[in-house]
Enzyme design. Structure first.
Site, PDB file in Angstrom:
ATOM      1  N   GLU A 204      -3.173  -6.555  -0.756  1.00 20.25           N
ATOM      2  CA  GLU A 204      -2.011  -5.797  -0.769  1.00 20.25           C
ATOM      3  C   GLU A 204      -2.060  -4.548   0.068  1.00 20.25           C
ATOM      4  O   GLU A 204      -3.052  -3.639  -0.408  1.00 20.25           O
ATOM      5  CB  GLU A 204      -1.536  -5.562  -2.264  1.00 20.25           C
ATOM      6  CG  GLU A 204      -1.555  -6.721  -3.140  1.00 20.25           C
ATOM      7  CD  GLU A 204      -1.489  -6.692  -4.373  1.00 20.25           C
ATOM      8  OE1 GLU A 204      -1.092  -5.677  -4.978  1.00 20.25           O
ATOM      9  OE2 GLU A 204      -1.876  -7.630  -5.149  1.00 20.25           O
TER      10      GLU A 204
ATOM     11  N   HIS B  46       3.138  -6.189  -1.930  1.00 23.39           N
ATOM     12  CA  HIS B  46       2.285  -7.047  -2.741  1.00 23.39           C
ATOM     13  C   HIS B  46       2.038  -8.661  -2.156  1.00 23.39           C
ATOM     14  O   HIS B  46       2.436  -9.521  -2.824  1.00 23.39           O
ATOM     15  CB  HIS B  46       2.951  -7.050  -4.138  1.00 23.39           C
ATOM     16  CG  HIS B  46       1.748  -7.688  -5.197  1.00 23.39           C
ATOM     17  ND1 HIS B  46       1.518  -9.005  -5.475  1.00 23.39           N
ATOM     18  CD2 HIS B  46       1.410  -7.114  -6.414  1.00 23.39           C
ATOM     19  CE1 HIS B  46       0.602  -9.026  -6.165  1.00 23.39           C
ATOM     20  NE2 HIS B  46       0.589  -8.012  -7.045  1.00 23.39           N
TER      21      HIS B  46
HETATM   22  O1  TA6 Z   1      -1.633  -6.389  -7.576  1.00 26.39           O
HETATM   23  C1  TA6 Z   1      -2.293  -6.787  -8.667  1.00 26.39           C
HETATM   24  C2  TA6 Z   1      -1.574  -6.796 -10.108  1.00 26.39           C
HETATM   25  O2  TA6 Z   1      -1.275  -5.719 -10.430  1.00 26.39           O
HETATM   26  C3  TA6 Z   1      -2.369  -7.646 -10.968  1.00 26.39           C
HETATM   27  O3  TA6 Z   1      -2.967  -6.957 -12.153  1.00 26.39           O
HETATM   28  C4  TA6 Z   1      -1.458  -8.570 -11.648  1.00 26.39           C
HETATM   29  O4  TA6 Z   1      -0.569  -8.197 -12.486  1.00 26.39           O
HETATM   30  C5  TA6 Z   1      -0.337  -8.909 -10.531  1.00 26.39           C
HETATM   31  O5  TA6 Z   1      -0.433  -7.482  -9.951  1.00 26.39           O
HETATM   32  C6  TA6 Z   1       0.923  -9.239 -10.708  1.00 26.39           C
HETATM   33  O6  TA6 Z   1       1.795  -8.623 -11.544  1.00 26.39           O
HETATM   34  P1  TA6 Z   1       3.294  -9.308 -12.001  1.00 26.39           P
HETATM   35  O7  TA6 Z   1       3.999  -8.006 -12.602  1.00 26.39           O
HETATM   36  O8  TA6 Z   1       4.124  -9.561 -10.592  1.00 26.39           O
HETATM   37  O9  TA6 Z   1       2.838 -10.563 -12.657  1.00 26.39           O
END
Ligand code: TA6
Length: 297
Positions: free
Chosen positions: A270, A168
């Site tokens: 990602e 991520h």
């Molecule tokens: O990768 C995108 C995502 O799924 C967004 O929807 C947002 O929630 C981000 O990840 C961050 O997630 P987190 O649980 O680290 O706040």
């Protein structure tokens, strides 16, 4: 613990472990090509700076650095599920790998001058609260002119498991108005904002919250940043989906570990196994999700 880690794994002038004031153990890497920092908590790369360059990775100035929280930035490992748990809303989003203490299993200075470190995560009382499978997660980080991250997920049980996952990555950018993402023009997507044209058949620029899973996508992406006058290339293996995310103004304000205006200087591209790109892993087999991040010169 830090003394033992340095005794067993440090490499003179190349790799050392430091316990920071927030209490987490951070690995500092420096070689002829780049510097990097990795948190033992979550086995999370937090910084990657090729020589003479600004950091390619971004970490929120409001990030927490606590044993039971995810660090906001760098390359969080989302595993063995991406996003919300498929069936249990009480489980943490993005799995438990980024919430766990990983073990260092090896460090090495390579013949080409790269620095390589490997970590593993195996079942514990803590992980069993989240996931009742027998597994070994292995993360290998290689620091050279390019940064390579390889997450191997091994099924050590006697039944097939299905996982989703993400590397991520939070990229450091000059300003969200200065960047364009190439490589996803032909890929269908799900998520927001919706679009009449899907695939959009054009490069991506961002002027609102964007949170999309691009499907059937296994080639490189690039982020062109006119403010920093550079192009970041994101190559990948073992992935047929890519997530693009910027929270924009309102969501940024709702996140406690994210500064209200920090959406301007970060962008997530990602490398994932998400949605229809979930992977079934048969007993004793494994899957590797990998990305290589570099600058185009
Ligand atoms: O990768 C995108 C995502 O799924 C967004 O929807 C947002 O929630 C981000 O990840 C961050 O997630 P987190 O649980 O680290 O706040």
């Amino acid at each position: 613990m830090i003394t033992e880690l340095n005794r067993n794994f440090s490499i003179t002038d190349n790799l050392k472990f430091i316990t920071e004031s927030h209490g987490l153990n951070i690995i500092y890497i420096a070689n002829d090509f780049a510097t990097a920092q990795i948190s033992l908590h979550g086995a999370q790369v937090l910084s990657f700076r090729p020589r003479e360059e600004d950091d390619l990775l971004w970490v929120s100035k409001k990030s927490l650095f606590e044993q039971d929280k995810a660090i906001r930035g760098g390359i969080p490992l989302c595993c063995p599920w991406f996003g919300a748990h498929p069936s249990d809303s009480t489980q943490p989003s993005h799995g438990f790998a980024r919430l766990s203490e990983w073990r260092v299993i090896s460090t090495k200075k390579m013949h080409n001058g790269a620095t390589r470190i490997s970590f593993e995560l195996t079942p514990s009382n803590k992980t069993k609260k989240y996931w009742d499978n027998n597994f070994v997660f292995t993360l290998t980080v290689t620091v050279h002119k390019k940064l390579t991250i390889e997450l191997n997920i091994q099924n050590c049980g006697d039944k097939p498991i299905t996982i989703t996952a993400a590397l991520h990555t939070y990229f450091n950018i000059s300003d969200i108005n200065n960047v364009t993402i190439y490589g996803l023009e032909d890929s269908p997507f799900i998520g927001i904002p919706e679009s009449e044209e899907n695939p959009e058949n054009k490069p991506i620029t961002i002027n609102q919250e964007l949170d999309r899973i691009y499907l059937d996508h296994n080639n490189d992406c690039t982020i062109t940043d006119t403010g920093l006058n550079r192009t970041i290339r994101i190559a990948k293996q073992g992935s047929n989906s890519t997530v693009i995310w910027n929270p924009w103004i309102d969501k940024a304000k709702r996140m406690l570990d994210f500064g209200d205006t920090e959406y301007k200087t970060m962008l997530c591209v990602e490398t994932t196994n998400a949605d229809n790109d979930a992977r079934e892993i048969l007993p004793s087999l494994s899957h590797t999700l990998a990305t290589t991040i570099s600058l185009d010169y």
